[in-house]
Design an enzyme around this catalytic site. Structure first.
Site, PDB file in Angstrom:
ATOM      1  N   HIS A  47       3.741 -16.912  -1.060  1.00  0.00           N
ATOM      2  CA  HIS A  47       3.591 -16.884  -2.518  1.00  0.00           C
ATOM      3  C   HIS A  47       4.385 -17.965  -3.237  1.00  0.00           C
ATOM      4  O   HIS A  47       4.627 -17.834  -4.445  1.00  0.00           O
ATOM      5  CB  HIS A  47       4.015 -15.509  -3.049  1.00  0.00           C
ATOM      6  N   GLU A 151       1.141  -3.361   3.895  1.00  0.00           N
ATOM      7  CA  GLU A 151       0.839  -3.446   2.467  1.00  0.00           C
ATOM      8  C   GLU A 151      -0.625  -3.141   2.154  1.00  0.00           C
ATOM      9  O   GLU A 151      -1.061  -3.348   1.013  1.00  0.00           O
ATOM     10  CB  GLU A 151       1.197  -4.843   1.955  1.00  0.00           C
ATOM     11  N   ASP A 177       1.706  -4.809  -3.026  1.00  0.00           N
ATOM     12  CA  ASP A 177       0.288  -4.817  -2.673  1.00  0.00           C
ATOM     13  C   ASP A 177      -0.263  -3.409  -2.525  1.00  0.00           C
ATOM     14  O   ASP A 177      -1.430  -3.154  -2.861  1.00  0.00           O
ATOM     15  CB  ASP A 177       0.071  -5.608  -1.377  1.00  0.00           C
TER      16      ASP A 177
END
Length: 255
Positions: A47, A151, A177
């Site tokens: 990310h 997740e 998530d």
């Protein structure tokens, strides 16, 4: 001072370990956090705008300060795993491990003996050449930490099998998530708490430690209470924003 025991040993033993995400593609944040005593950092390739050169620099800084440098890779693809391990990562945090089959593939990609990790003796992880091949292979297999990030709701259906997968050293509970996928209002809503507890219980049954992200002490206390021992506290960006916001507010308040 650097800890003489490797991160994998300390994690498996259940030591209380404190780390943070590194979101800024420089070596300086890693150097600062390592120098003040953080046990580990997680370079966030998934990310954040890290390329291989920036990851390499951050891992160098981690080694220089004695902090364990883990990398959250952008995918479970073997070439992503090999890249950061060759750069000297102490381990990998692998996103979206939603099945036992994928967990086994990840473990194999990160190990030499009994696995499929590609070999090079010229990389940082191998001391840039000159050593004995099999001595390096055994040392790398003993030290490399593989953390599966849970997740996805479908991972809950296989959570015991994922946790029990040989070569998976720990589970990371990805509440963000899970919250988005399950449509929960917050990351501590009842469905998320139930999922967190299911993951933690599966890890305990398999004898595996649990790693979590926390944004503050209230979350840390809750998650420690269900068995988490390794904590990724905020991020370099989060620390910067928090301290800068506080400083700005103080200066604006000057009479």
């Amino acid at each position: 001072m650097p800890n003489e025991e490797n991160f994998r040993t300390r994690l498996a033993r259940g030591d209380r370990l404190v780390g943070s995400f590194i979101k800024t593609p420089t070596l300086h944040a890693t150097e600062i956090l390592g120098s003040i005593g953080f046990d580990f950092v997680v370079v966030d390739e998934e990310h954040s705008p890290f390329d291989r050169a920036a990851t390499d620099a951050a891992l160098f800084a981690a080694r220089a300060t004695g902090a364990a440098g883990l990398v959250r890779v952008p995918s479970p693809a073997p070439h992503h795993l090999l890249s950061v391990l060759d750069c000297g990562a102490a381990g990998v945090l692998v996103p979206h491990v939603a099945s036992a089959a994928l967990a086994a593939q990840v473990a194999a990609a990160c190990r030499y003996r009994g696995g499929k990790r590609g070999y090079s003796g010229s990389v940082r992880a191998a001391g840039y050449g000159g050593g004995r091949m099999w001595d390096y292979i055994d040392a790398a297999d003993a030290a490399t930490t593989i953390v599966a990030q849970i997740e996805d709701p479908e991972a809950l259906d296989e959570i015991d099998a994922i946790a029990a997968t040989p070569g998976i050293d720990a589970l990371f509970i990805g509440r963000g998530d899970l919250t988005a996928a399950m449509g929960a209002a917050t990351n501590d809503a009842p469905p998320i708490r139930d999922a967190v507890e299911r993951i933690a219980a599966a890890a305990k049954r398999a004898g595996k430690p649990v790693m979590v992200f926390v944004g503050g002490m209230k979350e840390a206390e809750w998650l420690a209470g269900i068995g988490a021992t390794a904590f990724v506290y905020a991020s370099d960006q989060g620390f910067l924003k928090s301290a800068a916001s506080r400083a700005l507010a103080e200066m604006r308040a000057l009479a």
